[in-house]
Design a protein around this motif. Sequence first.
Motif, PDB file in Angstrom:
ATOM      1  N   UNK A  60       0.555  -1.109   0.015  1.00 39.78           N
ATOM      2  CA  UNK A  60      -0.016   0.276  -0.121  1.00 39.78           C
ATOM      3  C   UNK A  60       0.956   1.359  -0.031  1.00 39.78           C
ATOM      4  N   UNK A  61       2.201   0.873   0.231  1.00 40.12           N
ATOM      5  CA  UNK A  61       3.083   2.342   0.132  1.00 40.12           C
ATOM      6  C   UNK A  61       4.289   1.607  -0.508  1.00 40.12           C
ATOM      7  N   UNK A  62       5.059   2.575  -1.038  1.00 46.77           N
ATOM      8  CA  UNK A  62       6.226   2.297  -1.870  1.00 46.77           C
ATOM      9  C   UNK A  62       7.295   1.917  -0.947  1.00 46.77           C
ATOM     10  N   UNK A  63       8.428   1.002  -1.051  1.00 51.07           N
ATOM     11  CA  UNK A  63       9.511   0.648  -0.177  1.00 51.07           C
ATOM     12  C   UNK A  63      10.875   0.743  -0.821  1.00 51.07           C
ATOM     13  N   UNK A 107      21.852  10.918   3.581  1.00 48.46           N
ATOM     14  CA  UNK A 107      21.033  10.878   2.168  1.00 48.46           C
ATOM     15  C   UNK A 107      19.889  10.532   2.361  1.00 48.46           C
ATOM     16  N   UNK A 108      18.716  11.015   1.642  1.00 46.28           N
ATOM     17  CA  UNK A 108      17.509  10.823   1.984  1.00 46.28           C
ATOM     18  C   UNK A 108      16.846  10.453   0.438  1.00 46.28           C
ATOM     19  N   UNK A 109      15.662   9.896   0.406  1.00 47.22           N
ATOM     20  CA  UNK A 109      15.430   9.516  -0.760  1.00 47.22           C
ATOM     21  C   UNK A 109      13.702   9.350  -0.670  1.00 47.22           C
ATOM     22  N   UNK A 110      12.972   9.583  -1.689  1.00 48.07           N
ATOM     23  CA  UNK A 110      11.576   9.643  -1.905  1.00 48.07           C
ATOM     24  C   UNK A 110      10.955   9.435  -3.356  1.00 48.07           C
ATOM     25  N   UNK A 111       9.905   8.783  -3.443  1.00 44.61           N
ATOM     26  CA  UNK A 111       9.332   8.537  -4.812  1.00 44.61           C
ATOM     27  C   UNK A 111       7.769   9.470  -4.887  1.00 44.61           C
ATOM     28  N   UNK A 112       8.038  10.378  -5.877  1.00 46.06           N
ATOM     29  CA  UNK A 112       6.917  11.251  -6.080  1.00 46.06           C
ATOM     30  C   UNK A 112       5.996  10.714  -7.494  1.00 46.06           C
ATOM     31  N   UNK A 113       4.811  10.573  -7.229  1.00 45.52           N
ATOM     32  CA  UNK A 113       3.769  10.367  -8.327  1.00 45.52           C
ATOM     33  C   UNK A 113       2.985  11.696  -8.675  1.00 45.52           C
ATOM     34  N   UNK A 126       1.568  12.608  -5.126  1.00 49.08           N
ATOM     35  CA  UNK A 126       1.482  11.403  -4.324  1.00 49.08           C
ATOM     36  C   UNK A 126       2.742  11.212  -3.652  1.00 49.08           C
ATOM     37  N   UNK A 127       3.109  10.951  -2.486  1.00 51.00           N
ATOM     38  CA  UNK A 127       4.534  10.539  -2.111  1.00 51.00           C
ATOM     39  C   UNK A 127       4.352   9.324  -1.512  1.00 51.00           C
ATOM     40  N   UNK A 128       5.196   8.552  -1.992  1.00 56.08           N
ATOM     41  CA  UNK A 128       5.797   6.986  -1.903  1.00 56.08           C
ATOM     42  C   UNK A 128       4.369   6.431  -2.534  1.00 56.08           C
ATOM     43  N   UNK A 129       3.812   6.396  -3.241  1.00 59.00           N
ATOM     44  CA  UNK A 129       2.486   5.810  -3.870  1.00 59.00           C
ATOM     45  C   UNK A 129       2.585   4.317  -3.805  1.00 59.00           C
ATOM     46  N   UNK A 130       1.466   3.742  -3.431  1.00 59.44           N
ATOM     47  CA  UNK A 130       1.444   2.016  -3.460  1.00 59.44           C
ATOM     48  C   UNK A 130       1.201   1.676  -5.049  1.00 59.44           C
ATOM     49  N   UNK A 131       1.494   0.332  -4.923  1.00 58.51           N
ATOM     50  CA  UNK A 131       1.376  -0.326  -6.197  1.00 58.51           C
ATOM     51  C   UNK A 131       0.108  -0.247  -6.949  1.00 58.51           C
TER      52      UNK A 131
END
Length: 693
Positions: A121-124, A147-153, A160-165
């Motif tokens: 439900x949330x990106x890893x 160092x930081x990281x994030x996925x944006x949709x 969306x921040x760290x969207x699920x599949x």
Amino acid sequence: MQKTIQIEIDGSTLKIDIHRWARQSNGSALLTYKDNMVLVTANMREEAKAAQDFLPLMVDFRENTYSAGKIPGGFFKREGKPSEKEVLLSRLIDRPIRPLFADNYNHDTQVIAMLLSADFSIDYDSMGIIGASAALISSTIPFSTPLGAVKIGWKNNEYFINPGQDVLKELEMVLQVAGTEQEVVMLEAAGNEFSDEIFMEGLRRAKEVIAKICQAQKELLNPDKMVVASKPEAAALVDDLRDKFSAQIRDAIFTQDRVLRRLKIKAIQEEIMQGKEEEEIVRIKGAFEKVEAQIFRQTLLQGKKRTDNRAFDEIRAISIELGILPRVHGSAVFTRGETQSLSTVTLGSEDDAQRLDNLNGDETKKKFLLHYNFPPFSVGEVSFLRGAGRREIGHGNLAEKSLSKVIPDSENFPYTIRVVSDILESNGSSSMATVCGATLALMNAGVPIKAPVAGIAMGLVKEGDQFAVLTDIAGYEDHFGDMDFKVAGTEKGITAIQLDIKIKGLTDEIIRRAIEDARKAYLFILAKMKSVIAVPSEKLSEYAPVILTMMIPVDKIRDLIGPGGKNIKELVATYSVKINAEDDGKVSIAAANRELGEKVIARIEAMTGSPEVNKIYNGKINRIEDYGLFVEIMPGVTGLLHVSEISNQRIRDVRQEYKLGQMIEVKVLALDRDNKMKLSHKVLENQPRDGEN
């Protein structure tokens, strides 16, 4: 020393436990994000290998099947070699952490990330990067920059921040960013022709999240970091070589022919190393490369001169050849300078699609495949031909993402498509040559892509506040430069981006400048491509299979398949075709030609259709009685042909005139409520067969 920090990210908490588990590792971090749990460890060898002047960094990400409550498939029932996704996630960690280690650090170092619990439900994906940073910072390894990281949709003006599949499949842009508190270190993006503005806003939001993650990690810093000694003797050797050989090295660097340049540099090195001991030779090689880099960078920044005398925004000469392989469904050779891609397209049926056994339990089919090969002869080297390595998997994935949004859907083009890019020559950005070559080959094959795609690689040389952004970087500029920024897109917008750097970070100014220059470049290349082939070919290759589709009632699928697959196997064997039946009643037939495919469709219609009044059928007699014949007009559908309807002539004995298994034409005269049929043969004796099935 155990320690725990918690970071709020868009309403969810990211928890990092240091040295809670794997305590014999130099550094370890256990990350929990909703129900996702990832363990990351970092270790180094205590002694560096003699005369080793590079960082041997090994990074591995493992998606354990137990994390999703699954047992591995196959005979051995245990995890085997890394999957393609695991390779890509390993590269995703490696690329941002590599430039942040201390200068002159060259101990063997290994980072291992293990997915222990998977919550889809949330990106890893970003957890591996954050965990690697936390494990390294809390260790004695000389890595001190959080160092930081994030996925944006993005979709419909919403981010969306760290969207699920479940959300990822619907997004118009997906952006993965890694960075320090202030600057970007790595990014990649893919989407459906998105604009620069959408991308830059997504980057701004990503940097806000990353800054928060980096700030929280500062309290994890290990005060007992290994001190990397400076090498004054190496600096002295660099100065000595530059004073004595800078003129010769400069002449070699600016030699236009790549092979001749390599020979000149080799001759200078041999002159310097003549009579030297092996250990000293290793030091000389390292110092020589530093001198090369200094001369190249100084000449470019101060003299405004590239090694091949191009302007900073100039693209190398482009040539295109189409349809050069006569038996291949589609082919093209795209050459840009000394980089050359032979791209081929093969069209297949539904059976040729790649079946993916995903960790989340979805078994999906992948109908567009792009494979990238980098044989050693492309750079004039000698080595064994093995399976695809990490670099080849990564480059192929980037090219595939660049093109995936312009590939037609199965409803409009029911083929499985495989593109192969064989790099015949390489001197900078073979992955973007693959994008261009693949587009041309797809159009040559007649694949109705939504729009042509081209790609370009941008470079950077930066010293202090002074920098130069380079268009279409060659191999030398890639090797001694600071950035490899690949951008692919259509005339409408961007389809993919990938950034890797060798310095500590990039500012928004440099990123924006690189994207603007990249757009001008790939639009220029698109114009060149469209001058050769503007639209996809109207006809497929004569050697490509013809795929026809039809719909049958869902309850008739079993009639098509037959007991134990008897019916469908008989069709496949008789007509040499491939037949695929979906659960919704969609049937695909892949045949050598259209005529053969239409014959199969006619057979399937006869097998799965329902009887129609006034339609003529060629049926088989499967029972004979005194009062008439029982005729099977389609599988499982039998009607009575009464003796009075057999012929206009009087029949004395039905059994003498007809035999079991004999074929006979009949016309359906009537159907009652129970679907019982009234058949007739005599009405056909003196009339044309227009309605024959």
